[in-house]
Design a protein around this motif. Structure first.
Motif, PDB file in Angstrom:
ATOM      1  N   TYR A 114       3.072 -12.466   3.862  1.00 41.05           N
ATOM      2  CA  TYR A 114       3.395 -10.923   3.748  1.00 41.05           C
ATOM      3  C   TYR A 114       3.557 -10.830   2.143  1.00 41.05           C
ATOM      4  N   ASP A 115       4.116 -12.171   0.943  1.00 39.17           N
ATOM      5  CA  ASP A 115       4.330 -12.018  -0.283  1.00 39.17           C
ATOM      6  C   ASP A 115       2.980 -12.536  -1.201  1.00 39.17           C
ATOM      7  N   GLU A 116       2.419 -12.687  -0.607  1.00 37.32           N
ATOM      8  CA  GLU A 116       0.896 -12.680  -1.274  1.00 37.32           C
ATOM      9  C   GLU A 116      -0.081 -12.051  -1.683  1.00 37.32           C
ATOM     10  N   PHE A 117      -0.411 -11.378  -2.811  1.00 37.89           N
ATOM     11  CA  PHE A 117      -0.949 -10.531  -2.910  1.00 37.89           C
ATOM     12  C   PHE A 117      -2.095 -11.001  -4.192  1.00 37.89           C
ATOM     13  N   PRO A 118      -3.688 -11.012  -3.878  1.00 36.73           N
ATOM     14  CA  PRO A 118      -4.378 -10.850  -5.305  1.00 36.73           C
ATOM     15  C   PRO A 118      -4.399 -10.957  -6.279  1.00 36.73           C
ATOM     16  N   GLY A 119      -4.237 -10.758  -7.266  1.00 37.29           N
ATOM     17  CA  GLY A 119      -3.869 -10.878  -9.292  1.00 37.29           C
ATOM     18  C   GLY A 119      -3.402 -10.065  -9.015  1.00 37.29           C
ATOM     19  N   SER A 120      -4.175  -8.443  -9.949  1.00 37.26           N
ATOM     20  CA  SER A 120      -3.485  -7.618 -10.290  1.00 37.26           C
ATOM     21  C   SER A 120      -3.147  -6.174  -8.532  1.00 37.26           C
ATOM     22  N   PHE A 121      -3.324  -6.740  -7.508  1.00 40.40           N
ATOM     23  CA  PHE A 121      -3.757  -5.783  -6.225  1.00 40.40           C
ATOM     24  C   PHE A 121      -1.867  -4.982  -6.466  1.00 40.40           C
ATOM     25  N   PRO A 122      -2.115  -3.501  -5.812  1.00 41.33           N
ATOM     26  CA  PRO A 122      -1.275  -2.539  -6.016  1.00 41.33           C
ATOM     27  C   PRO A 122       0.056  -2.898  -4.981  1.00 41.33           C
ATOM     28  N   LYS A 123       1.016  -2.762  -5.127  1.00 38.68           N
ATOM     29  CA  LYS A 123       1.725  -3.036  -4.177  1.00 38.68           C
ATOM     30  C   LYS A 123       2.549  -2.518  -3.793  1.00 38.68           C
ATOM     31  N   PRO A 124       2.737  -2.993  -2.008  1.00 35.26           N
ATOM     32  CA  PRO A 124       2.952  -1.430  -1.240  1.00 35.26           C
ATOM     33  C   PRO A 124       4.350  -0.374  -1.432  1.00 35.26           C
ATOM     34  N   LEU A 125       4.024   0.690  -0.804  1.00 36.21           N
ATOM     35  CA  LEU A 125       5.502   0.841  -0.399  1.00 36.21           C
ATOM     36  C   LEU A 125       6.790   0.010  -0.452  1.00 36.21           C
ATOM     37  N   CYS A 126       6.633  -0.775   1.120  1.00 30.83           N
ATOM     38  CA  CYS A 126       7.060  -1.681   1.522  1.00 30.83           C
ATOM     39  C   CYS A 126       6.286  -3.171   2.639  1.00 30.83           C
ATOM     40  N   GLY A 132       6.157 -13.292  11.429  1.00 33.51           N
ATOM     41  CA  GLY A 132       5.591 -13.335  10.164  1.00 33.51           C
ATOM     42  C   GLY A 132       4.705 -12.354   9.721  1.00 33.51           C
ATOM     43  N   ARG A 133       4.053 -11.837  10.762  1.00 35.97           N
ATOM     44  CA  ARG A 133       3.147 -10.774  11.057  1.00 35.97           C
ATOM     45  C   ARG A 133       3.743  -9.773  10.201  1.00 35.97           C
ATOM     46  N   HIS A 134       2.677  -8.478   9.789  1.00 31.82           N
ATOM     47  CA  HIS A 134       3.770  -7.830   9.398  1.00 31.82           C
ATOM     48  C   HIS A 134       2.983  -6.567   8.680  1.00 31.82           C
ATOM     49  N   HIS A 135       3.233  -5.237   8.194  1.00 36.75           N
ATOM     50  CA  HIS A 135       2.364  -4.534   8.114  1.00 36.75           C
ATOM     51  C   HIS A 135       2.484  -3.900   6.319  1.00 36.75           C
ATOM     52  N   HIS A 136       2.132  -3.919   5.688  1.00 37.91           N
ATOM     53  CA  HIS A 136       1.936  -3.427   4.602  1.00 37.91           C
ATOM     54  C   HIS A 136       1.806  -1.682   4.468  1.00 37.91           C
ATOM     55  N   VAL A 137       2.403  -0.954   3.445  1.00 36.10           N
ATOM     56  CA  VAL A 137       2.702   0.698   3.965  1.00 36.10           C
ATOM     57  C   VAL A 137       1.987   0.813   2.291  1.00 36.10           C
ATOM     58  N   PHE A 138       1.450   1.347   2.324  1.00 31.06           N
ATOM     59  CA  PHE A 138       0.963   1.838   0.644  1.00 31.06           C
ATOM     60  C   PHE A 138       0.720   3.177   1.144  1.00 31.06           C
ATOM     61  N   GLU A 139       1.651   4.183   0.444  1.00 28.79           N
ATOM     62  CA  GLU A 139       1.573   5.421  -0.243  1.00 28.79           C
ATOM     63  C   GLU A 139       0.523   5.922  -1.038  1.00 28.79           C
ATOM     64  N   PHE A 142       6.548  -0.369  -6.754  1.00 29.31           N
ATOM     65  CA  PHE A 142       5.989   0.595  -6.074  1.00 29.31           C
ATOM     66  C   PHE A 142       5.677   2.307  -6.941  1.00 29.31           C
ATOM     67  N   LYS A 143       4.291   2.357  -7.023  1.00 30.46           N
ATOM     68  CA  LYS A 143       3.803   3.737  -7.378  1.00 30.46           C
ATOM     69  C   LYS A 143       2.911   4.173  -6.517  1.00 30.46           C
ATOM     70  N   PRO A 144       2.599   5.504  -5.687  1.00 26.64           N
ATOM     71  CA  PRO A 144       2.114   6.476  -5.120  1.00 26.64           C
ATOM     72  C   PRO A 144       0.133   5.986  -5.637  1.00 26.64           C
ATOM     73  N   LEU A 145      -0.883   6.101  -4.401  1.00 24.65           N
ATOM     74  CA  LEU A 145      -2.068   5.371  -5.042  1.00 24.65           C
ATOM     75  C   LEU A 145      -2.444   6.380  -5.164  1.00 24.65           C
ATOM     76  N   GLU A 146      -3.433   6.403  -6.755  1.00 23.47           N
ATOM     77  CA  GLU A 146      -4.643   7.629  -5.995  1.00 23.47           C
ATOM     78  C   GLU A 146      -5.476   6.953  -5.736  1.00 23.47           C
ATOM     79  N   LEU A 147      -6.552   7.289  -4.758  1.00 25.23           N
ATOM     80  CA  LEU A 147      -7.886   6.446  -3.906  1.00 25.23           C
ATOM     81  C   LEU A 147      -8.924   6.166  -5.298  1.00 25.23           C
ATOM     82  N   THR A 148      -8.551   7.023  -6.281  1.00 23.63           N
ATOM     83  CA  THR A 148     -10.092   6.901  -7.071  1.00 23.63           C
ATOM     84  C   THR A 148      -9.535   5.941  -8.394  1.00 23.63           C
ATOM     85  N   ASP A 149      -8.467   5.176  -8.232  1.00 25.52           N
ATOM     86  CA  ASP A 149      -7.960   3.975  -8.952  1.00 25.52           C
ATOM     87  C   ASP A 149      -8.136   3.247  -8.403  1.00 25.52           C
TER      88      ASP A 149
END
Length: 311
Positions: free
Chosen positions: A66-78, A86-93, A151-158
């Motif tokens: 759950y704590d592995e993100f590739p490179g500069s991948f955006p952080k989720p809200l939680c 250890g199964r998990h949900h990444h929640v992006f806003e 965390f920062k809310p995501l713009e889909l175009t980004d």
């Protein structure tokens, strides 16, 4: 971030919830209840169906990393974690929610489907997850939740930098003879694929009119929906077919070089239509008001108000 209030943050009156969605001893069940009572449930719908919009994108991961993100991948809200597996949900806003109603623009919905598939690929997400119910981040008894302060809310175009270039190239062109996303029939890609598949069939069966072709359109839609690993609800299939049928009856006029042409009048045409409605009203000695002219001309009230000074 842990001081986020459940009811205030989600800002909806009701929630689709469940306590036993993964239970083998109880029947699978979900129900709608006021948001004030939903905070203690194990599963909630972060994007309630009645809102007709996607504000949160959840990636369901069946692995313990759950704590592995590739490179500069955006952080989720939680990240909401099952303590045992250890199964998990990444929640992006999303900074700009995507409207999901059948009458909403399809370009944002295609982009959402592309980004969702890309996030699943990079995070090892489950393709069968439909984003209907998510692990409740506010339920501390059932799950462990990591809130990300950066965390920062995501713009889909980004987020397109994480998508396959070929898919983004197709999406950018947005021609109606291509499907902007090619999925295995999961998540938000289902709605896009169903819409594109059925509407292209409708274009092919158009012969100067659209008479009594609805039955075949619905039959194809239901058949195509059944091919998904997790089919869409029947109500969504009906709404999609209804939208396509209405377009075929009212706006589609065929075409020779392009997939379709719309019967949308130009600005000058709209002004002339409004003027004719005003002249008719004067001849009938009716009281001329903007709502009355909008009703008689068939032009929306907002458009009438916008062009009123030009009359």
């Amino acid at each position: 971030m842990t001081n986020l209030d459940f009811k205030t943050y989600l800002n909806t009156r009701t929630q689709l919830v469940s306590d036993n969605i993964k239970s083998s001893s109880k029947p699978k069940a979900s129900w709608v209840e006021p948001t004030g009572y939903a905070e203690g449930r194990k599963y909630v719908s972060l994007n309630p169906g009645h809102c007709k919009k996607v504000r949160f994108l959840t990636i369901d991961c069946d692995h313990p990393n759950y704590d592995e993100f590739p490179g500069s991948f955006p952080k989720p809200l939680c990240t909401v974690i099952n303590r045992d597996s250890g199964r998990h949900h990444h929640v992006f806003e999303l900074a700009t929610p995507v409207l999901t109603d059948v009458n909403a623009r399809w370009k944002p919905k295609r982009l959402l489907a592309v980004v969702e598939q890309a996030f699943r690929l990079h995070l090892g997400g489950d393709e069968q997850f439909t984003n209907t119910l998510s692990k409740n981040p506010w339920n501390k008894e059932a799950w462990s939740t990591i809130w990300y302060p950066d965390f920062k809310p995501l713009e889909l175009t980004d987020c397109t930098v994480w998508c396959e270039k070929e898919k983004i190239k197709k999406f950018a062109n947005d021609n109606s003879n291509i499907v902007g996303v090619k999925t295995s029939g999961s998540g938000y890609g289902r709605n896009v694929n169903l819409f594109d598949h059925v509407r292209h069939l409708a274009y092919q069966h158009y012969f100067r009119s659209w008479d009594q072709n609805d039955s075949e359109l619905y039959a194809v839609a239901y058949q195509f929906n059944a091919s998904f690993s997790e089919p869409l609800p029947e109500s969504e299939v009906r709404s999609t077919c209804k939208s396509i049928s209405k377009f075929m009856q009212e706006k589609y006029i065929g075409g020779t070089g392009t997939p379709y042409e719309r019967k949308t009048p130009s600005v000058d045409d709209k002004i002339n239509i409004i003027r004719e409605a005003i002249e008719t009203a004067k001849a009938s000695k009716e009281i001329i008001t903007k709502p009355y002219i909008a009703e008689k001309s068939g032009i929306s009230l907002r458009t009438v108000e916008r062009h009123w000074s030009k009359l």
